[in-house]
Design a protein around this motif. Structure first.
Motif, short mmCIF file in Angstrom:
data_model
loop_
_atom_site.label_atom_id
_atom_site.label_comp_id
_atom_site.label_asym_id
_atom_site.label_seq_id
_atom_site.Cartn_x
_atom_site.Cartn_y
_atom_site.Cartn_z
N MET A 274 -18.00 -24.49 23.44
CA MET A 274 -17.29 -23.49 22.63
C MET A 274 -16.79 -24.12 21.33
SD MET A 274 -14.05 -20.95 23.47
CE MET A 274 -12.69 -22.11 23.55
N ASN A 275 -17.06 -23.43 20.24
CA ASN A 275 -16.53 -23.82 18.93
C ASN A 275 -16.15 -22.52 18.23
OD1 ASN A 275 -15.83 -25.47 16.77
ND2 ASN A 275 -17.85 -25.33 15.83
N ARG A 276 -14.96 -22.02 18.53
CA ARG A 276 -14.57 -20.67 18.12
C ARG A 276 -13.32 -20.68 17.25
NH1 ARG A 276 -15.89 -15.55 19.49
NH2 ARG A 276 -17.42 -16.28 21.01
N LEU A 277 -13.32 -19.81 16.24
CA LEU A 277 -12.15 -19.62 15.39
C LEU A 277 -11.48 -18.31 15.78
CD1 LEU A 277 -10.47 -20.32 12.75
CD2 LEU A 277 -11.97 -18.70 11.60
N LEU A 278 -10.20 -18.35 16.05
CA LEU A 278 -9.42 -17.14 16.33
C LEU A 278 -8.52 -16.89 15.12
CD1 LEU A 278 -8.22 -14.86 18.03
CD2 LEU A 278 -6.71 -16.55 19.11
N GLN A 279 -8.81 -15.83 14.39
CA GLN A 279 -7.96 -15.52 13.25
C GLN A 279 -7.27 -14.17 13.49
OE1 GLN A 279 -9.68 -14.89 9.43
NE2 GLN A 279 -11.44 -13.74 10.14
N GLY A 280 -6.03 -14.11 13.08
CA GLY A 280 -5.26 -12.90 13.25
C GLY A 280 -4.10 -12.92 12.30
N ASP A 281 -3.66 -11.75 11.92
CA ASP A 281 -2.57 -11.66 10.95
C ASP A 281 -1.27 -12.20 11.54
OD1 ASP A 281 -1.37 -11.08 8.58
OD2 ASP A 281 -2.02 -9.00 8.51
N VAL A 282 -0.30 -12.42 10.68
CA VAL A 282 1.01 -12.91 11.09
C VAL A 282 1.57 -11.96 12.15
CG1 VAL A 282 3.35 -13.36 10.30
CG2 VAL A 282 1.43 -13.89 8.81
N GLY A 283 2.00 -12.51 13.29
CA GLY A 283 2.62 -11.70 14.34
C GLY A 283 1.66 -10.87 15.16
N SER A 284 0.35 -11.16 15.10
CA SER A 284 -0.63 -10.34 15.82
C SER A 284 -0.79 -10.74 17.28
CB SER A 284 -1.99 -10.41 15.12
OG SER A 284 -2.47 -11.75 15.09
N SER A 428 -13.51 -14.91 16.22
CA SER A 428 -12.83 -13.79 16.88
C SER A 428 -11.67 -13.38 16.00
CB SER A 428 -12.29 -14.21 18.25
OG SER A 428 -13.34 -14.46 19.16
N THR A 429 -11.47 -12.08 15.86
CA THR A 429 -10.41 -11.59 14.97
C THR A 429 -9.53 -10.58 15.69
OG1 THR A 429 -11.89 -11.87 13.08
CG2 THR A 429 -9.92 -10.53 12.73
N ILE A 430 -8.20 -10.79 15.63
CA ILE A 430 -7.25 -9.81 16.15
C ILE A 430 -6.89 -8.90 14.98
CG2 ILE A 430 -5.01 -9.43 17.22
CD1 ILE A 430 -5.17 -12.20 18.44
N THR A 431 -7.27 -7.64 15.10
CA THR A 431 -7.17 -6.73 13.95
C THR A 431 -5.98 -5.77 14.01
OG1 THR A 431 -8.69 -5.26 15.12
CG2 THR A 431 -9.65 -6.76 13.49
N GLU A 432 -5.12 -5.90 15.04
CA GLU A 432 -3.98 -4.99 15.13
C GLU A 432 -2.73 -5.75 15.59
OE1 GLU A 432 -4.34 -2.11 18.43
OE2 GLU A 432 -6.04 -3.30 19.13
N LEU A 433 -1.59 -5.20 15.26
CA LEU A 433 -0.31 -5.80 15.66
C LEU A 433 0.13 -5.22 17.01
CD1 LEU A 433 1.69 -5.73 12.31
CD2 LEU A 433 0.49 -7.66 13.33
N PRO A 434 0.96 -5.96 17.77
CA PRO A 434 1.46 -5.44 19.06
C PRO A 434 2.17 -4.10 18.89
CG PRO A 434 1.96 -7.76 18.83
CD PRO A 434 1.43 -7.31 17.51
#
Length: 679
Positions: A274-284, A428-434
């Motif tokens: 595995m060589n994965r980047l997890l990007q997500g906005d502040v507080g995601s 991988s991208t987290i596109t929404e906030l909690p």
């Protein structure tokens, strides 16, 4: 036998001194030289006075209507004036510091002159006299230096093409060239350097941009393919235990979090490295995703490590993981520079790490020191990974035998840069906030409106909230007229205490002092924390609902977004006030962007458009390639097409067997490690 890899010194006129000067420009080989394209073209086509605009660079042709008058002033300074009859108008032509041209100017002689047109005064500031106007209406302008003149580069490029043009071979497969209507490589290089007209230059540039992006992307896609072939660790985690852990979380994962958890867990379960980047906005909610991945590794009998850039963040993560794993048999340890100063504690920690008693270790770069040894490291995670150098990340990976790698970043990266920076990684991208998070209300105020912000700040404090006040400087500076943290701290203490308590945090404090201040703020011993950007990353105080950023135009967009992300972490409405009097349109544009959106990906894209790809993260730190022709922002569609085409070609099972890929395979052999197998 001639080769594009021949040193540039094989060319006539390139001695040892010239070779060194060319090397400094990145021109080491004949191949480098041929790809050193002009960064713009001067159009020498003769223009009519009625068709030109003020301050435009143009070529005008006419008859010399007066004798040249040469005036000398100062050392080596001169001005040459004469009148030129162009069509039915007489204009003044002026050349500065080129006195030798006086003898070329003769009354009644026809001349073509290239220069900058001053429409208001009907004057041409001459740059050069064209003695063969019409013979070559367009000419490339090259990078140069104090040791390498542009004329030298031009001459060498011409010589290199004449001697090595027949060595140029195709890299892009013919089918791809036909599909995208690209010029043959030899024609493309010729027309980039020696176009007949602007149309030929534009067609050549289109092909050159695709060529540059494609060559970069095939390397990225091939590296990715090799990494996927490598046998990593199969982390056979206990799915039931992982589900049980997720069920104990005090909130439900968002759809985006569930998606990336599945992507990461799928990688962990396979033997593919595995060589994965997890990007997500502040507080995601990246930390919770990381916790799930860490726990999955532990259930499979492996150790896991999380490396972060600061001690404050490391301590915060360790405390959060301790809390999340309170009901589970997981041993979490903290290793930072401060731990190193407590010899006995550190010795014990390293012993337990080596014998496997510690399941998860959170730390700073202290994790990559030579005496840190793991028993069975299966997963390494770096948070805010762009803050670590390539060598640091490599050393971290080498703490285990092919451990799976997850890099995380809260600095949103627009697709434009993700394609170039992380082409060899799965993203991988987290596109929404909690759920329950309210958007932060951001207001831009001028300096004279600071009083309004202070009144609002007091109101928030009266409701029991806490606030940050951010300054770009620690102390007063003679060089810059900016607010500084120490001055603001003193003023706020005078204004607000004893009703409200004020704390101070900055980068010159020792690690232990910073930790004490943050702990005090977290425990509500301070109502206001005056700070520099030391709180930019990861600090999590849910009760802080107000932020005041002074001299906000001194910060970049990404930094402002990171700072703003320290509030809005609870369920109460949060506010951010930007206090700034920008000195230019760029500063105004940044303040408007921050006021209009909370979306980090939109902000990152705007930042990219405002600053350009080379400056957004700093090439040396970020690994952004230095493209010579293409611009990932303006040429995004070509970049995307090149990436898709490269991926399709490289991942074709018949890639190495197709004769049309011969040039591409030779290119990869030359560019990548000679030991790579293409079978």
């Amino acid at each position: 036998m001639k080769s594009l890899a021949d040193p540039v010194s094989v060319l006539k006129g390139v001695g040892p001194k010239s070779a060194v000067a060319l090397n400094k420009l990145g021109i080491n080989t004949v191949g480098n030289l041929l790809l050193e394209y002009p960064f713009r073209y001067d159009d020498f086509a003769v223009r009519r006075l009625s068709d030109i605009t003020d301050q435009e660079k143009v070529t005008l042709k006419g008859t010399v209507a007066s004798e040249a008058v040469l005036t000398r002033f100062g050392r080596k300074k001169s001005r040459l004036n004469f009148r030129l009859l162009v069509e039915h108008d007489v204009i003044m032509v002026t050349f500065f510091n080129q006195p030798y041209l006086a003898q070329k100017v003769e009354t009644g002689k026809e001349m073509a002159i290239y220069g900058k047109w001053d429409g208001r005064h009907q004057r041409l500031a001459g740059m050069k006299i064209l003695f063969n106007a019409g013979a070559n209406d367009i000419a490339g302008v090259y990078r140069s230096s104090k040791d390498v003149q542009q004329a030298t580069v031009k001459k060498l490029v011409k010589q290199a093409y004449e001697l090595y043009g027949d060595v140029l071979t195709e890299i892009i497969p013919e089918e791809t060239r036909r599909k995208f209507k690209l010029l043959p490589r030899k024609t493309m290089i010729h027309d980039m350097h020696f176009p007949e007209n602007q149309q030929a230059a534009s067609l050549a540039r289109r092909s050159a941009v695709f060529d540059e992006f494609f060559c970069f992307q095939v390397k990225m896609q091939f590296i990715k393919k090799i990494q996927h072939k490598k046998h990593g660790i199969k982390i056979s985690y206990d799915n039931d235990q992982v589900k049980m852990f997720i069920a104990t979380l005090p909130f439900e994962l968002t759809a985006a979090q569930k998606k990336v958890v599945n992507e990461i867990c799928s990688d962990l379960h396979h033997t593919v490295h595995m060589n994965r980047l997890l990007q997500g906005d502040v507080g995601s909610g990246k930390t919770v995703v990381a916790a799930i991945a860490l726990y999955a590794a532990v259930t499979a009998g492996f150790q896991a490590a999380l490396m972060v850039p600061t001690e404050i963040l490391a301590q915060q993560h360790a405390e959060k993981l301790d809390h999340l794993f309170a009901k589970f048999n997981v041993n979490v340890a903290l290793l930072t520079g401060s731990t190193a100063s407590r010899v006995k504690i550190r010795r014990e920690l390293l012993k337990h790490l080596k014998d496997g008693q510690i399941d998860i270790v959170v730390g700073t770069h202290a994790l990559i020191q030579n005496d840190v040894v793991f028993k069975n490291l299966g997963l390494v995670i770096t948070d805010e990974q762009h803050r670590f150098g390539v060598n640091q990340r490599q050393k971290f990976k080498k703490k285990g035998i092919m451990p799976d790698v997850l890099a995380m970043t809260a600095t949103p990266i627009p697709r434009t840069l993700a394609i170039t920076m992380y082409g060899e990684m799965d993203v991988s991208t987290i596109t929404e906030l909690p759920k329950g998070r309210l958007p932060i209300e951001t207001v831009w105020l001028r300096e004279k409106q600071l009083g309004e912000a202070i009144i609002f700040l007091k109101k928030q404090l009266s409701f029991g909230a806490q606030a940050y006040v951010i300054s770009p400087l620690i102390e007063e500076s003679e060089m810059m007229d900016l607010k500084n943290a120490e001055e603001i701290f003193a003023k706020l203490k005078k204004q607000l205490e004893p009703e409200y308590h004020v704390g101070l945090l900055h980068g010159r404090m020792k690690g232990s002092e910073k930790n004490e201040v943050m702990a005090a703020f977290k425990n509500k011993k301070f109502d206001i924390l005056v700070s520099t950007t030391v709180i930019e990353v990861g600090v999590d105080i849910p009760n802080a609902t107000m932020m005041l950023i002074l001299d906000a135009d001194r910060f970049g967009l990404a930094q402002l977004h990171q700072l703003r992300g320290r509030v809005g972490r609870g369920k109460k409405q949060s506010y951010c006030f930007l206090i700034a009097d920008p000195k230019n349109e760029y500063g105004v544009a940044r303040m408007k962007v921050m006021s209009e959106t909370n979306d980090g990906f939109i902000i990152a894209q705007k930042d990219l458009e405002l600053r350009g790809q080379g400056d957004i993260l700093g090439n040396k730190q970020s690994g952004v390639p230095d493209f010579k022709v293409g611009d990932p922002v303006t040429d995004l569609r070509i970049l995307q097409a090149a990436q898709q085409e490269a991926a399709q070609i490289i991942n074709d099972p018949e890639f190495t067997h197709k004769s049309t890929n011969k040039g591409l395979i030779n290119y990869l052999r030359h560019e990548l490690d000679k030991g790579i197998s293409f079978d």
